[in-house]
Design a protein around this motif. Structure first.
Motif, mmCIF file in Angstrom:
data_model
loop_
_atom_site.group_PDB
_atom_site.id
_atom_site.type_symbol
_atom_site.label_atom_id
_atom_site.label_comp_id
_atom_site.label_asym_id
_atom_site.label_seq_id
_atom_site.Cartn_x
_atom_site.Cartn_y
_atom_site.Cartn_z
ATOM 1 N N ALA A 1 -3.933 7.372 -1.863
ATOM 2 C CA ALA A 1 -3.550 6.105 -1.400
ATOM 3 C C ALA A 1 -4.042 4.904 -2.601
ATOM 4 O O ALA A 1 -4.886 5.035 -3.310
ATOM 5 C CB ALA A 1 -4.475 5.438 -0.205
ATOM 6 N N SER B 1 1.009 -1.282 0.106
ATOM 7 C CA SER B 1 -0.046 -0.024 0.202
ATOM 8 C C SER B 1 0.904 1.231 -0.125
ATOM 9 O O SER B 1 1.953 1.193 0.791
ATOM 10 C CB SER B 1 -0.914 -0.066 1.235
ATOM 11 O OG SER B 1 -1.534 -0.936 1.069
ATOM 12 N N TYR B 2 0.585 2.283 -0.809
ATOM 13 C CA TYR B 2 1.238 3.439 -0.964
ATOM 14 C C TYR B 2 0.790 4.727 -0.925
ATOM 15 O O TYR B 2 -0.588 4.768 -1.302
ATOM 16 C CB TYR B 2 1.858 3.414 -2.335
ATOM 17 C CG TYR B 2 2.963 4.566 -2.591
ATOM 18 C CD1 TYR B 2 4.039 4.885 -1.856
ATOM 19 C CD2 TYR B 2 2.584 5.371 -3.664
ATOM 20 C CE1 TYR B 2 4.917 6.008 -2.148
ATOM 21 C CE2 TYR B 2 3.282 6.470 -3.829
ATOM 22 C CZ TYR B 2 4.522 6.777 -3.073
ATOM 23 O OH TYR B 2 5.163 7.785 -3.413
ATOM 24 N N ARG B 3 1.318 5.570 0.114
ATOM 25 C CA ARG B 3 0.737 6.701 0.020
ATOM 26 C C ARG B 3 1.341 7.921 -0.851
ATOM 27 O O ARG B 3 2.352 8.207 -0.338
ATOM 28 C CB ARG B 3 0.275 7.494 1.523
ATOM 29 C CG ARG B 3 -0.265 8.536 1.942
ATOM 30 C CD ARG B 3 -0.199 8.929 3.399
ATOM 31 N NE ARG B 3 -0.933 9.988 3.763
ATOM 32 C CZ ARG B 3 -0.517 11.290 3.938
ATOM 33 N NH1 ARG B 3 0.767 11.501 3.925
ATOM 34 N NH2 ARG B 3 -1.456 12.347 4.381
#
Length: 178
Positions: A121, A34-36
């Motif tokens: 996100a 998961s990447y913000r």
């Protein structure tokens, strides 16, 4: 002394150019994570305020969800997948292709003298590599498209309007062979 002054001038110009584009706050992440994504916008189009920011979601990036901003409306554009996927027990037939924030009023626009961040996100692809996130910055008046991608062997610092880049590293625990 002239060479020293020239070098200092070149460094100052390079430093200001590095600050002058739309960039990702975190430029490295793990595959499959998961990447913000925090897009930093440091200026308008010259003195013109930013009225809209539109981000193209790179292929392979899934489940993109924008963070709302007070004073800005959101538009999410989707596209059909060539091949539906099964994720978490459900069939997924489309993906978010573009997220656009638009200032609701002139007072909500991002002044040329101010800085702001636009956040989303998403889940990164399982394969490592570099992802480029094309960004269009619409101003009143004017527009800057941050879409340039370096050619093989070219430094991104040579580009006038580079697309923000994310280096996706192998997932934790994976060995990566060149």
């Amino acid at each position: 002394m002239t060479t020293h002054r020239t070098l200092l001038l070149l460094l100052a110009v390079a430093a200001s150019a590095a600050q002058a584009h739309v960039a990702l706050d975190d430029q490295v992440a793990r595959a499959g994570s998961s990447y913000r994504a925090t897009f930093q916008v440091g200026h308008g189009c010259g003195a013109a305020p930013t009225r809209q920011l539109s981000i193209a979601i790179p292929p392979g990036v899934a489940d993109a969800r924008p963070m709302p901003k007070p004073g800005w409306s959101l538009e999410i554009q989707r596209e059909k997948l060539a091949q539906p996927l099964v994720r978490d027990g459900r069939t997924v037939a489309d993906r978010v292709a573009r997220i656009t924030w638009t200032a609701k009023t002139a007072a909500d626009r991002l002044s040329g003298e101010q800085y702001d961040e636009f956040v989303l996100a998403a889940r990164l692809p399982a394969e490592p590599g570099t992802l480029y996130w094309p960004v269009s910055q619409a101003c009143e008046p004017g527009r800057i498209d941050w879409v340039e991608v370096p050619r093989a062997g070219q430094s991104p610092h040579e580009l006038k309007n580079p697309a923000p880049a994310l280096e996706v590293l192998p997932a934790a625990g994976e060995a990566h062979h060149h």
